[in-house]
Design a protein around this motif. Structure first.
Motif, short mmCIF file in Angstrom:
data_model
loop_
_atom_site.label_atom_id
_atom_site.label_comp_id
_atom_site.label_asym_id
_atom_site.label_seq_id
_atom_site.Cartn_x
_atom_site.Cartn_y
_atom_site.Cartn_z
N ARG A 7 29.58 -27.35 15.60
CA ARG A 7 30.76 -25.87 15.34
C ARG A 7 31.03 -26.47 13.20
NH1 ARG A 7 35.13 -27.39 19.24
NH2 ARG A 7 33.16 -27.14 20.56
N ALA A 8 30.90 -28.25 13.42
CA ALA A 8 31.08 -28.40 12.38
C ALA A 8 30.38 -27.96 11.01
CB ALA A 8 31.57 -29.83 12.22
N GLU A 9 28.35 -28.03 11.38
CA GLU A 9 28.14 -27.53 10.25
C GLU A 9 28.05 -25.93 10.17
OE1 GLU A 9 23.79 -28.20 12.64
OE2 GLU A 9 24.33 -30.45 12.45
N ALA A 10 28.45 -25.38 10.69
CA ALA A 10 28.74 -23.51 10.77
C ALA A 10 29.97 -23.44 9.96
CB ALA A 10 28.74 -23.13 11.98
N ALA A 11 31.26 -24.91 10.50
CA ALA A 11 32.26 -24.56 9.64
C ALA A 11 31.87 -24.74 7.56
CB ALA A 11 33.44 -25.14 9.91
N GLY A 12 30.80 -26.10 7.75
CA GLY A 12 30.59 -26.81 6.64
C GLY A 12 30.70 -27.67 6.18
N ASP A 13 31.36 -28.75 7.24
CA ASP A 13 32.16 -29.91 7.31
C ASP A 13 30.42 -30.44 7.23
OD1 ASP A 13 33.81 -29.59 7.31
OD2 ASP A 13 34.68 -29.34 9.24
N VAL A 14 30.05 -31.40 6.34
CA VAL A 14 28.38 -32.70 5.93
C VAL A 14 29.77 -33.63 6.25
CG1 VAL A 14 27.11 -32.85 5.16
CG2 VAL A 14 27.46 -30.90 5.24
N SER A 15 28.89 -34.47 6.90
CA SER A 15 29.37 -35.87 6.91
C SER A 15 29.19 -36.86 5.65
CB SER A 15 28.59 -36.90 8.57
OG SER A 15 27.73 -36.83 8.54
N SER A 16 29.47 -37.97 5.54
CA SER A 16 28.41 -38.43 4.68
C SER A 16 27.19 -39.01 4.81
CB SER A 16 29.96 -39.99 4.81
OG SER A 16 29.88 -40.57 5.49
N CYS A 17 26.86 -38.82 6.01
CA CYS A 17 25.41 -39.71 6.41
C CYS A 17 24.66 -38.64 5.74
CB CYS A 17 25.50 -39.97 7.48
SG CYS A 17 23.99 -40.60 8.12
N GLU A 18 24.39 -37.23 5.85
CA GLU A 18 24.49 -35.86 5.82
C GLU A 18 23.89 -35.91 4.10
OE1 GLU A 18 26.09 -32.94 8.65
OE2 GLU A 18 24.48 -33.52 9.65
N ARG A 19 25.41 -36.13 3.85
CA ARG A 19 25.49 -35.90 2.62
C ARG A 19 24.64 -36.97 1.37
NH1 ARG A 19 30.59 -36.68 1.70
NH2 ARG A 19 31.76 -34.93 3.27
N SER A 20 24.61 -38.09 2.54
CA SER A 20 22.97 -39.76 1.75
C SER A 20 21.77 -39.07 1.60
CB SER A 20 23.94 -40.89 2.06
OG SER A 20 23.26 -41.04 3.48
N ILE A 21 21.66 -38.85 2.94
CA ILE A 21 20.56 -38.43 2.77
C ILE A 21 19.91 -36.93 1.90
CG2 ILE A 21 18.45 -36.97 4.81
CD1 ILE A 21 20.23 -38.19 6.95
N TYR A 22 20.93 -35.61 1.89
CA TYR A 22 20.75 -34.72 0.69
C TYR A 22 20.37 -35.49 -0.28
CZ TYR A 22 21.73 -30.98 4.75
OH TYR A 22 21.89 -30.94 4.81
N SER A 23 21.67 -36.30 -1.24
CA SER A 23 21.42 -36.89 -2.40
C SER A 23 20.05 -38.09 -2.67
CB SER A 23 22.39 -38.03 -2.67
OG SER A 23 22.66 -38.89 -3.09
N LEU A 24 19.88 -38.81 -1.22
CA LEU A 24 18.61 -38.73 -1.06
C LEU A 24 17.22 -38.30 -1.55
CD1 LEU A 24 16.94 -42.30 -1.02
CD2 LEU A 24 16.52 -41.15 1.59
N ALA A 25 17.76 -37.15 -0.93
CA ALA A 25 16.15 -36.49 -0.61
C ALA A 25 15.45 -35.34 -2.16
CB ALA A 25 16.33 -35.05 -0.04
N GLY A 26 17.24 -35.14 -2.81
CA GLY A 26 17.96 -35.09 -4.05
C GLY A 26 16.75 -36.08 -4.86
N ARG A 27 17.22 -36.71 -4.88
CA ARG A 27 16.34 -38.82 -5.71
C ARG A 27 15.00 -38.10 -5.69
NH1 ARG A 27 21.18 -42.23 -4.81
NH2 ARG A 27 19.73 -42.56 -2.59
N ILE A 28 14.57 -38.36 -4.51
CA ILE A 28 13.13 -38.56 -4.15
C ILE A 28 12.25 -37.07 -5.52
CG2 ILE A 28 11.00 -38.13 -3.04
CD1 ILE A 28 13.14 -40.21 -0.92
N LEU A 29 12.47 -35.99 -4.67
CA LEU A 29 12.29 -34.67 -5.67
C LEU A 29 12.54 -34.63 -6.55
CD1 LEU A 29 13.33 -31.54 -3.30
CD2 LEU A 29 11.00 -32.77 -2.93
N ALA A 30 13.40 -35.00 -7.70
CA ALA A 30 13.66 -35.15 -8.79
C ALA A 30 12.09 -36.49 -9.49
CB ALA A 30 15.23 -36.22 -8.86
N SER A 31 11.66 -37.79 -8.58
CA SER A 31 11.02 -38.70 -8.89
C SER A 31 9.88 -37.52 -8.91
CB SER A 31 11.27 -39.74 -8.84
OG SER A 31 10.85 -39.24 -7.16
N MET A 32 9.50 -36.95 -8.17
CA MET A 32 7.95 -36.47 -7.95
C MET A 32 7.43 -35.12 -9.19
SD MET A 32 7.85 -36.04 -3.87
CE MET A 32 7.05 -35.11 -3.83
#
Length: 106
Positions: A7-32
């Motif tokens: 329900r939290a995912e469906a509502a758009g609530d993202v935990s800080s852990c998930e945000r850090s994972i997305y941020s890390l993935a974005g930095r990796i893709l940017a460096s590639m």
């Protein structure tokens, strides 16, 4: 509780852990996105074969008879030195640019 997480995912609530994972993935893709550095050639490698020089561009003169793979037999009516030739193929006149890969002097 699995239902609460869904329900939290469906509502758009993202935990800080998930945000850090997305941020890390974005930095990796940017460096590639950066292009790789040029490869160094090793002096003793058998793969260091020099590329052969391109064949010289064939020279044509006015009134040379030629054959083209697509247009057939023709006669040179004008020459732009190392740039193009103007050829009369009978039914049509064509400008063929250098290099003249499909053009053979007869």
């Amino acid at each position: 509780m699995p239902g609460t997480v869904m329900r939290a995912e469906a509502a758009g609530d993202v935990s800080s852990c998930e945000r850090s994972i997305y941020s890390l993935a974005g930095r990796i893709l940017a460096s590639m996105r950066h292009q790789a550095a040029a490869r160094r050639r090793l002096p003793g490698s058998p793969f260091n074969v020099a590329e052969p020089p391109p064949p010289p561009i064939e020279q044509f003169a006015v009134r040379d008879q030629v054959s083209h793979d697509k247009y057939g037999l023709g006669r040179v009516i004008a020459v732009e030195q190392n740039v193009a030739v103007l050829i009369d193929f009978g039914a049509e006149t064509r400008r063929i640019n250098a290099p003249y890969t499909k053009l053979v002097k007869l």
